[in-house]
Design a protein around this motif. Structure first.
Motif, PDB file in Angstrom:
ATOM      1  N   ILE A 173      -4.556   7.182  14.064  1.00 32.88           N
ATOM      2  CA  ILE A 173      -5.851   6.498  14.201  1.00 32.88           C
ATOM      3  C   ILE A 173      -6.985   7.533  14.181  1.00 32.88           C
ATOM      4  O   ILE A 173      -8.108   7.214  13.791  1.00 32.88           O
TER       5      ILE A 173
ATOM      6  N   GLY B 262     -10.052  -0.275  -4.460  1.00 32.39           N
ATOM      7  CA  GLY B 262      -8.971  -1.099  -3.920  1.00 32.39           C
ATOM      8  C   GLY B 262      -7.771  -0.330  -3.415  1.00 32.39           C
ATOM      9  O   GLY B 262      -6.733  -0.912  -3.106  1.00 32.39           O
TER      10      GLY B 262
ATOM     11  N   THR C 122      -5.049  -8.401  -2.790  1.00 33.41           N
ATOM     12  CA  THR C 122      -4.040  -7.629  -2.059  1.00 33.41           C
ATOM     13  C   THR C 122      -4.502  -7.583  -0.610  1.00 33.41           C
ATOM     14  O   THR C 122      -5.627  -8.015  -0.314  1.00 33.41           O
TER      15      THR C 122
ATOM     16  N   THR D  58     -10.586   8.590   6.663  1.00 35.90           N
ATOM     17  CA  THR D  58     -10.045   8.128   5.382  1.00 35.90           C
ATOM     18  C   THR D  58     -10.890   6.964   4.874  1.00 35.90           C
ATOM     19  O   THR D  58     -11.759   6.458   5.578  1.00 35.90           O
ATOM     20  N   THR D  59     -10.623   6.545   3.657  1.00 34.75           N
ATOM     21  CA  THR D  59     -11.479   5.501   3.087  1.00 34.75           C
ATOM     22  C   THR D  59     -10.719   4.638   2.089  1.00 34.75           C
ATOM     23  O   THR D  59      -9.496   4.763   1.930  1.00 34.75           O
TER      24      THR D  59
ATOM     25  N   ILE E 222     -13.947   0.666  16.908  1.00 28.90           N
ATOM     26  CA  ILE E 222     -13.341  -0.335  16.009  1.00 28.90           C
ATOM     27  C   ILE E 222     -13.747  -1.743  16.431  1.00 28.90           C
ATOM     28  O   ILE E 222     -13.994  -2.609  15.599  1.00 28.90           O
TER      29      ILE E 222
ATOM     30  N   ILE F 191      -5.572  -5.140   0.913  1.00 26.58           N
ATOM     31  CA  ILE F 191      -6.787  -4.320   0.982  1.00 26.58           C
ATOM     32  C   ILE F 191      -8.016  -5.145   0.602  1.00 26.58           C
ATOM     33  O   ILE F 191      -9.019  -5.161   1.328  1.00 26.58           O
TER      34      ILE F 191
ATOM     35  N   ILE G  37       0.831  -1.211   0.000  1.00 20.15           N
ATOM     36  CA  ILE G  37       0.000   0.000   0.000  1.00 20.15           C
ATOM     37  C   ILE G  37       0.864   1.260   0.000  1.00 20.15           C
ATOM     38  O   ILE G  37       0.356   2.363   0.098  1.00 20.15           O
TER      39      ILE G  37
ATOM     40  N   GLU H  38     -11.062  -5.978   2.982  1.00 21.43           N
ATOM     41  CA  GLU H  38     -12.332  -5.387   2.534  1.00 21.43           C
ATOM     42  C   GLU H  38     -13.415  -6.456   2.359  1.00 21.43           C
ATOM     43  O   GLU H  38     -14.567  -6.265   2.759  1.00 21.43           O
TER      44      GLU H  38
ATOM     45  N   ASN I 183      -7.509   8.512  10.506  1.00 20.73           N
ATOM     46  CA  ASN I 183      -8.028   7.350   9.768  1.00 20.73           C
ATOM     47  C   ASN I 183      -9.487   7.037  10.076  1.00 20.73           C
ATOM     48  O   ASN I 183     -10.059   6.108   9.501  1.00 20.73           O
ATOM     49  N   GLN I 184     -10.105   7.800  10.962  1.00 23.51           N
ATOM     50  CA  GLN I 184     -11.559   7.682  11.125  1.00 23.51           C
ATOM     51  C   GLN I 184     -12.275   8.317   9.935  1.00 23.51           C
ATOM     52  O   GLN I 184     -13.467   8.130   9.732  1.00 23.51           O
TER      53      GLN I 184
ATOM     54  N   ILE J 267      -6.241   2.825  -0.734  1.00 23.87           N
ATOM     55  CA  ILE J 267      -6.504   3.682   0.419  1.00 23.87           C
ATOM     56  C   ILE J 267      -6.477   5.139  -0.029  1.00 23.87           C
ATOM     57  O   ILE J 267      -5.558   5.555  -0.733  1.00 23.87           O
TER      58      ILE J 267
ATOM     59  N   ILE K 196      -4.360  -1.480  12.620  1.00 25.01           N
ATOM     60  CA  ILE K 196      -5.581  -0.931  13.238  1.00 25.01           C
ATOM     61  C   ILE K 196      -5.523   0.603  13.229  1.00 25.01           C
ATOM     62  O   ILE K 196      -6.529   1.275  13.038  1.00 25.01           O
TER      63      ILE K 196
ATOM     64  N   ALA L 231     -10.447  -6.176  12.927  1.00 27.98           N
ATOM     65  CA  ALA L 231     -10.682  -6.441  14.354  1.00 27.98           C
ATOM     66  C   ALA L 231     -11.784  -7.476  14.581  1.00 27.98           C
ATOM     67  O   ALA L 231     -11.910  -8.009  15.682  1.00 27.98           O
TER      68      ALA L 231
ATOM     69  N   LEU M  70      -4.780   1.883   8.926  1.00 27.19           N
ATOM     70  CA  LEU M  70      -5.766   1.678   7.858  1.00 27.19           C
ATOM     71  C   LEU M  70      -7.014   2.498   8.142  1.00 27.19           C
ATOM     72  O   LEU M  70      -7.308   2.801   9.303  1.00 27.19           O
ATOM     73  N   PRO M  71      -7.772   2.829   7.105  1.00 28.70           N
ATOM     74  CA  PRO M  71      -9.052   3.510   7.343  1.00 28.70           C
ATOM     75  C   PRO M  71      -9.934   2.667   8.268  1.00 28.70           C
ATOM     76  O   PRO M  71      -9.863   1.429   8.244  1.00 28.70           O
ATOM     77  N   MET M  72     -10.784   3.340   9.046  1.00 27.83           N
ATOM     78  CA  MET M  72     -11.574   2.627  10.050  1.00 27.83           C
ATOM     79  C   MET M  72     -12.400   1.497   9.437  1.00 27.83           C
ATOM     80  O   MET M  72     -12.583   0.456  10.060  1.00 27.83           O
ATOM     81  N   ARG M  73     -12.884   1.739   8.229  1.00 25.72           N
ATOM     82  CA  ARG M  73     -13.692   0.706   7.567  1.00 25.72           C
ATOM     83  C   ARG M  73     -12.919  -0.618   7.495  1.00 25.72           C
ATOM     84  O   ARG M  73     -13.492  -1.696   7.666  1.00 25.72           O
ATOM     85  N   LEU M  74     -11.619  -0.543   7.263  1.00 29.28           N
ATOM     86  CA  LEU M  74     -10.813  -1.763   7.196  1.00 29.28           C
ATOM     87  C   LEU M  74     -10.409  -2.244   8.589  1.00 29.28           C
ATOM     88  O   LEU M  74     -10.407  -3.448   8.860  1.00 29.28           O
ATOM     89  N   SER M  75     -10.063  -1.305   9.466  1.00 31.14           N
ATOM     90  CA  SER M  75      -9.605  -1.746  10.800  1.00 31.14           C
ATOM     91  C   SER M  75     -10.730  -2.457  11.557  1.00 31.14           C
ATOM     92  O   SER M  75     -10.494  -3.401  12.299  1.00 31.14           O
ATOM     93  N   LYS M  76     -11.975  -2.024  11.332  1.00 27.68           N
ATOM     94  CA  LYS M  76     -13.118  -2.703  11.975  1.00 27.68           C
ATOM     95  C   LYS M  76     -13.233  -4.147  11.480  1.00 27.68           C
ATOM     96  O   LYS M  76     -13.488  -5.065  12.255  1.00 27.68           O
TER      97      LYS M  76
END
Lengths: 436, 124
Positions: B82, B93, A327, B88-89, B121, A329, A114, A333, B85-86, B95, A348, A360, A351-357
């Protein structure tokens, strides 16, 4: 007094002096803020020294046998493990991590995927011209920082390449020009002198500038009719003059160029621009250096490529590398994993929260020596020694030069290196499988 | 007010350093920080004691802020962390952590604590 290599960033400065008093480092001479921080981790009161298992909000200390048995249990339960990180460890540990991924039929990727590794994937199609830092020091008369804040990412880089005297640049700084292209006036702008060129480019318009340069660079008196990417004609002319008349142009590429713009890949266009400059500029040449941050980000690319024929995003099935378009991501995802093994990184937080959630939501085994966002989520935490300070090994510098790392002091509490711990996990898994 | 968020590495607001050497319960002091142009400061009627509530479809945070003439008007600059990154998106494929549309408003609430983000999270 001992001269050692710093693993604070991908520059791997090999001119750091440490004064030791037995097992303690008394003084560090020559390191930047990032380097000093790396040394401070050795004795940080928050350093992770014992294995832990998560029980809700709290972590329970466990012994190493229990920890390793738990690792084996989690891995054996998993049908689709994900391994990620490995850019803050030695090449030897990276090799062992790929062996583990093969052993457990997992998917393994490094932070490079990335970051600057994206450029290498583009280079597979286009090829690219690069240089070593020694060449930059000895030959470069123009250095371009493109979307790259050197002062805060790789703090000593400019000391080495800009303020040094090289074999063919004996007068040093006064005959070297630095050009910075960035949408933000970063701290790197503060090193600029009268002959340097600060170009504040419009966000996500790099591609427009590169495409225009591809058309008219190194062509006498050729100028665009309008402003390009926020650069007026004067700015453009100054950039154009340097690309045309310089003897050795070194372009350092940072994070700012990694994202697609207007549906196009700016890296691909930049590589093409370099080829065009090298064809049209009769006097000199241009090359690119990828300015990744983690100290051994390039290492994973080299280790994976030389051992599997593929530089990143390795997927194994039946202990064989298989073809895959995934990848790190896409795997996260699509929640296409049921366990993650993270080494020396903090997805955690990064990465963007969408991925870290999503990350996790499945069990995490973390191998690391310091706290992080991932540490606060991980189900199992295994500490190791600090690579390059408490462990010997090899790392690949940002310009693809292998550098030997020398252990400075012993790790506390007999902590294993990343390589040795990964090896132990592999052995345990094999013992279990063979019923020993 | 709509601004564009850029998250960048800042050596004085370094997340790895704060996690390794700092105190978790006050990490927001170093990392929950945003830099804005003085003109945007004026246009949002901000005062020194206020905080910024930054949000978009990805999430929301409250951060401290400072004015910085080097930050272009219309941009909010944050250290990579962190907190940033709340917002970001991921797109196609990849970031996306630069040039992201965000809504920025004044807030009297304190900056978002690390444990609040960690709970989010964890889906707690």
């Amino acid at each position: 007094m001992e001269k050692i290599t710093c693993t604070g960033c991908s520059l791997l400065c090999d001119d750091i002096i440490v004064k030791k008093d037995g097992s303690n480092i008394e003084e560090i001479i020559g390191a930047c803020l990032k380097g000093v921080e790396r040394f401070e981790m050795i004795s940080s009161k928050h350093r992770v020294l014992k294995p832990y298992i998560r029980d809700g909000d709290s972590l329970e200390e466990i012994d190493w046998d229990t920890a390793l048995n738990k690792v084996v249990e989690l891995i054996n339960k998993s049908n689709n493990p994900l391994l990620y990180g490995f850019s803050n460890t030695t090449c030897e540990a990276q090799l062992k991590a790929i062996e583990l991924a093969r052993e457990i039929n997992g998917f393994i990727d490094s932070n490079s995927t990335i970051c600057q590794g994206k450029a290498l994937n583009v280079a597979k199609e286009t090829g690219f011209t690069t240089s070593t830092l020694t060449e930059v020091i000895n030959k470069s008369d123009v250095m371009i920082l493109w979307g790259f804040n050197a002062v805060e990412s790789i703090p000593r880089l400019l000391n080495k390449i800009l303020f040094s005297r090289g074999k063919f640049r004996m007068t040093g700084r006064e005959i070297k020009t630095i050009i910075i292209l960035d949408p933000i006036k970063t701290d790197s702008f503060n090193v600029m002198g009268p002959r340097d060129i600060a170009l504040l480019i419009e966000p996500d318009k790099d591609i427009e500038l590169i495409e225009t340069l591809k058309e008219i660079c190194c062509t006498e008196n050729a100028l665009p009719s309008n402003e390009v990417a926020g650069l007026d004609k004067d700015d453009f002319k100054r950039l154009q003059t340097n690309l045309t008349n310089s003897e050795y142009i070194s372009i350092f590429v940072g994070q700012g160029l990694l994202k697609n713009q207007e549906g196009k890949n700016p890296l691909k266009s930049l590589f093409e621009l370099i080829d065009i400059i090298n064809e049209r500029n009769k006097k000199g040449r241009a090359s690119i250096i990828l300015a990744g941050g983690h100290f051994n980000m390039m290492g994973f690319e080299h280790v994976a490529l030389s051992n599997t024929g593929q530089n990143q995003s390795l997927s194994f099935n039946n202990h064989q590398l298989i073809e895959s378009q995934e990848t790190i991501i896409s795997k996260i995802e699509n929640k296409d994993f049921d366990l993650s093994i993270i080494l020396g990184t903090d997805p955690i937080s990064h990465l963007p929260m969408r991925l870290s959630k999503k990350l996790a939501s499945k069990p995490i085994i973390l191998i690391d020596n310091s706290r992080s966002g991932t540490y606060l989520i991980a189900d199992l935490i295994l500490p190791t020694s600090i690579s390059g300070l408490e462990t010997d090994g090899t790392a690949i510098r940002l310009d693809n030069v292998p550098i030997k790392l020398k252990k400075v002091i012993d790790a506390p509490q007999n902590l294993l290196s990343d390589e040795d711990l990964l090896n132990k996990i592999i052995e345990k898994l094999r013992e279990k499988r063979e019923g020993i | 007010m709509e601004l564009r968020l850029n998250s960048v590495r800042m050596i004085n607001h370094d997340q790895s350093k704060e996690f390794s050497l700092g105190e978790l319960d006050i990490m927001e002091e170093e990392l929950a920080i945003a830099y804005i142009n003085p003109q945007d400061f004026e246009e949002m009627y901000l005062t020194a004691s206020l905080k910024l509530h930054i949000s978009n479809e990805n999430g929301e945070i409250i951060v401290n802020f400072e004015q910085d003439e080097d930050v272009p008007k219309g941009t909010v600059l944050m250290p990579v962390s962190i907190w940033s990154n709340q917002l970001t998106t991921v797109k196609d494929g990849e970031i996306v952590n630069k040039n992201i549309a965000v809504q920025v408003e004044a807030s009297r609430d304190p900056p978002t604590k690390l444990n609040v983000i960690i709970k989010k999270i964890r889906n707690e």
